[in-house]
Design a protein around this motif. Structure first.
Motif, mmCIF file in Angstrom:
data_model
loop_
_atom_site.group_PDB
_atom_site.id
_atom_site.type_symbol
_atom_site.label_atom_id
_atom_site.label_comp_id
_atom_site.label_asym_id
_atom_site.label_seq_id
_atom_site.Cartn_x
_atom_site.Cartn_y
_atom_site.Cartn_z
ATOM 1 N N ALA A 157 22.356 14.532 29.777
ATOM 2 C CA ALA A 157 23.312 13.424 29.695
ATOM 3 C C ALA A 157 24.482 13.756 28.777
ATOM 4 O O ALA A 157 25.636 13.447 29.087
ATOM 5 C CB ALA A 157 22.596 12.159 29.227
ATOM 6 N N ARG A 158 24.193 14.410 27.635
ATOM 7 C CA ARG A 158 25.258 14.784 26.703
ATOM 8 C C ARG A 158 26.259 15.748 27.342
ATOM 9 O O ARG A 158 27.440 15.752 27.016
ATOM 10 C CB ARG A 158 24.675 15.434 25.443
ATOM 11 N N LEU A 159 25.764 16.562 28.272
ATOM 12 C CA LEU A 159 26.619 17.556 28.922
ATOM 13 C C LEU A 159 27.249 17.044 30.215
ATOM 14 O O LEU A 159 27.913 17.797 30.927
ATOM 15 C CB LEU A 159 25.807 18.822 29.218
ATOM 16 N N GLY A 160 27.031 15.767 30.525
ATOM 17 C CA GLY A 160 27.615 15.213 31.754
ATOM 18 C C GLY A 160 26.779 15.458 32.989
ATOM 19 O O GLY A 160 27.293 15.453 34.101
ATOM 20 N N ASN A 161 25.470 15.670 32.813
ATOM 21 C CA ASN A 161 24.520 15.839 33.919
ATOM 22 C C ASN A 161 24.911 16.962 34.882
ATOM 23 O O ASN A 161 25.056 16.744 36.091
ATOM 24 C CB ASN A 161 24.334 14.515 34.671
ATOM 25 N N PRO A 162 25.076 18.195 34.380
ATOM 26 C CA PRO A 162 25.529 19.289 35.242
ATOM 27 C C PRO A 162 24.480 19.761 36.251
ATOM 28 O O PRO A 162 24.843 20.404 37.242
ATOM 29 C CB PRO A 162 25.851 20.414 34.247
ATOM 30 N N LEU A 163 23.210 19.465 36.014
ATOM 31 C CA LEU A 163 22.168 19.965 36.906
ATOM 32 C C LEU A 163 21.854 19.024 38.054
ATOM 33 O O LEU A 163 21.262 19.441 39.048
ATOM 34 C CB LEU A 163 20.874 20.216 36.110
ATOM 35 N N GLY A 164 22.224 17.774 37.927
ATOM 36 C CA GLY A 164 21.882 16.795 38.947
ATOM 37 C C GLY A 164 20.560 16.115 38.650
ATOM 38 O O GLY A 164 19.674 16.686 38.003
ATOM 39 N N ARG A 165 20.430 14.902 39.134
ATOM 40 C CA ARG A 165 19.253 14.078 38.821
ATOM 41 C C ARG A 165 17.957 14.693 39.347
ATOM 42 O O ARG A 165 16.929 14.692 38.658
ATOM 43 C CB ARG A 165 19.458 12.672 39.419
ATOM 44 N N LYS A 166 17.989 15.251 40.548
ATOM 45 C CA LYS A 166 16.771 15.802 41.150
ATOM 46 C C LYS A 166 16.194 16.925 40.292
ATOM 47 O O LYS A 166 14.977 16.975 40.060
ATOM 48 C CB LYS A 166 17.075 16.322 42.559
ATOM 49 N N VAL A 167 17.044 17.797 39.808
ATOM 50 C CA VAL A 167 16.583 18.948 39.027
ATOM 51 C C VAL A 167 16.020 18.489 37.688
ATOM 52 O O VAL A 167 14.969 18.961 37.243
ATOM 53 C CB VAL A 167 17.734 19.957 38.826
ATOM 54 N N VAL A 168 16.692 17.557 37.032
ATOM 55 C CA VAL A 168 16.227 17.059 35.737
ATOM 56 C C VAL A 168 14.918 16.292 35.902
ATOM 57 O O VAL A 168 13.984 16.474 35.111
ATOM 58 C CB VAL A 168 17.306 16.175 35.083
ATOM 59 N N ASP A 169 14.834 15.448 36.918
ATOM 60 C CA ASP A 169 13.590 14.703 37.144
ATOM 61 C C ASP A 169 12.418 15.650 37.410
ATOM 62 O O ASP A 169 11.298 15.427 36.938
ATOM 63 C CB ASP A 169 13.750 13.740 38.322
ATOM 64 N N ALA A 170 12.683 16.702 38.180
ATOM 65 C CA ALA A 170 11.632 17.683 38.455
ATOM 66 C C ALA A 170 11.193 18.382 37.172
ATOM 67 O O ALA A 170 9.994 18.608 36.938
ATOM 68 C CB ALA A 170 12.117 18.706 39.477
ATOM 69 N N ALA A 171 12.153 18.733 36.325
ATOM 70 C CA ALA A 171 11.830 19.404 35.063
ATOM 71 C C ALA A 171 10.968 18.514 34.178
ATOM 72 O O ALA A 171 9.997 18.981 33.560
ATOM 73 C CB ALA A 171 13.113 19.801 34.343
ATOM 74 N N VAL A 172 11.291 17.242 34.117
ATOM 75 C CA VAL A 172 10.511 16.302 33.307
ATOM 76 C C VAL A 172 9.095 16.171 33.854
ATOM 77 O O VAL A 172 8.105 16.222 33.107
ATOM 78 C CB VAL A 172 11.209 14.937 33.251
ATOM 79 N N ALA A 173 8.976 16.004 35.170
ATOM 80 C CA ALA A 173 7.650 15.869 35.780
ATOM 81 C C ALA A 173 6.822 17.136 35.581
ATOM 82 O O ALA A 173 5.622 17.072 35.273
ATOM 83 C CB ALA A 173 7.795 15.554 37.264
ATOM 84 N N ASN A 174 7.452 18.281 35.753
ATOM 85 C CA ASN A 174 6.733 19.550 35.597
ATOM 86 C C ASN A 174 6.303 19.760 34.150
ATOM 87 O O ASN A 174 5.187 20.207 33.877
ATOM 88 C CB ASN A 174 7.607 20.711 36.071
ATOM 89 N N ALA A 175 7.195 19.468 33.214
ATOM 90 C CA ALA A 175 6.853 19.630 31.801
ATOM 91 C C ALA A 175 5.698 18.717 31.412
ATOM 92 O O ALA A 175 4.765 19.126 30.697
ATOM 93 C CB ALA A 175 8.078 19.344 30.935
ATOM 94 N N ARG A 176 5.750 17.480 31.879
ATOM 95 C CA ARG A 176 4.668 16.543 31.556
ATOM 96 C C ARG A 176 3.337 17.036 32.136
ATOM 97 O O ARG A 176 2.294 16.971 31.478
ATOM 98 C CB ARG A 176 5.006 15.156 32.098
ATOM 99 N N GLU A 177 3.365 17.533 33.356
ATOM 100 C CA GLU A 177 2.148 18.028 33.997
ATOM 101 C C GLU A 177 1.595 19.250 33.274
ATOM 102 O O GLU A 177 0.381 19.377 33.058
ATOM 103 C CB GLU A 177 2.447 18.382 35.452
ATOM 104 N N MET A 178 2.470 20.175 32.869
ATOM 105 C CA MET A 178 2.018 21.382 32.190
ATOM 106 C C MET A 178 1.449 21.065 30.804
ATOM 107 O O MET A 178 0.509 21.713 30.348
ATOM 108 C CB MET A 178 3.162 22.383 32.072
ATOM 109 N N ALA A 179 1.989 20.076 30.146
ATOM 110 C CA ALA A 179 1.492 19.711 28.816
ATOM 111 C C ALA A 179 0.115 19.076 28.874
ATOM 112 O O ALA A 179 -0.645 19.133 27.897
ATOM 113 C CB ALA A 179 2.473 18.760 28.140
ATOM 114 N N ALA A 180 -0.216 18.497 30.011
ATOM 115 C CA ALA A 180 -1.464 17.748 30.114
ATOM 116 C C ALA A 180 -2.689 18.650 30.232
ATOM 117 O O ALA A 180 -3.799 18.230 29.908
ATOM 118 C CB ALA A 180 -1.400 16.813 31.317
#
Length: 288
Positions: A157-180
């Protein structure tokens, strides 16, 4: 007396400010101190990475070694701990250490040499070899992934969302899954061909970051490095690395996507060349 490589000195001062300038000024005397302490003589010009210098030396018994001195950052403190745990099995052998001065004496290894056939299989096998029980006190990949859950969306968000929502949402979901569900073995953390040398022809790791967690995490640096030369078949690369490392293919994919997204954001903050940013952008997007 050591002549500090100008590029290394400049980069250290730019990154670390006054502390970096002070350390660079003290570095020649620090080298002399450890040459004397460990009874070594310099046998060639210095080399350097981003945070340390390495000098080829000869020990009193005539054997070859290297003296490594790193800038005193917390991230560098794990290296001697990790190398001690590996005890030369798949990684550089640690001959002596002075943790309070960020100094190490290491075995001297041979250059990597020609292109490595089947690189994803070869490095996957090494990752499996390095996956020994982790010593206490190392940073946790599970905790790192949980930090990404909050930090990646905010950073984007600070950078103006250069990756797009789909990529960021995937990263969050993947990180949460890997941490579990993160295994608790020793992980190099930066396993690519820039951090590999040879001992008697075998791939041998140097410069570990040192984490406790999942060996699947180590796929991205290798993929990124191979991508610079030519984009590989990503699905085949995932399969080859995962099978050789004896880790789950989906975990390799998830770690790589989340890690690439986080790297892509930092690449922009650090002002890296566009071709560097483009590679991690492409990996984060392709695996989303």
């Amino acid at each position: 007396m050591l002549t500090v490589p100008p590029a290394f000195a400049e980069a250290t001062v730019v990154r670390e400010g006054d502390a970096g300038s002070t350390w660079i000024g003290e570095l020649p005397a620090l080298v002399e101190e450890f040459l004397e302490r460990w009874s070594c003589t310099v046998s060639g010009p210095p080399a350097h990475g981003s945070v340390g210098v390495v000098l080829p030396v000869v020990r009193a018994d005539g054997s070859d070694a290297v003296l490594k001195l790193s800038f005193p950052l917390a991230v560098n403190a794990a290296e001697p701990v990790v190398l001690t745990a590996w005890n030369g099995d798949g990684a550089a052998r640690l001959l002596d250490r002075a943790d309070d001065r960020y100094a190490m004496l290491l075995e001297r290894l041979s250059p990597l040499g020609d292109e490595v056939p089947d690189p994803f299989t070869a490095v996957g096998r090494l990752a499996r070899r390095l996956a020994v029980p982790a010593p206490p006190g190392l940073p946790s990949l599970a905790e790192r992934a949980l930090q990404w859950v909050d930090e990646v969306p905010a950073h984007a968000a600070r950078l103006g969302n250069p990756l797009g929502r789909k990529v960021v949402d995937a990263a969050v979901a993947n990180a949460r899954e890997m941490a579990a569900d993160d295994p608790a073995v020793l992980v190099h953390g930066d396993l690519h061909f820039g951090n590999l040398l040879r001992r008697d022809g075998d791939l041998t790791a140097v410069d570990p970051n040192g984490f406790v967690g999942d060996p699947a995490y180590d796929f991205l640096p290798l993929l990124r490095g191979e991508w610079y030369a030519r984009p590989p078949d990503v699905e085949r690369a995932i399969a080859e690395f995962a099978d050789a490392a004896e880790v789950d293919r989906e975990r390799v994919r998830r770690w790589a996507q989340a890690r690439a997204a986080e790297s892509a954001l930092w690449s922009r903050d650090l002002g890296e060349p566009s071709w560097v940013t483009d590679v991690v952008d492409a990996i984060a997007g392709d695996l989303a």
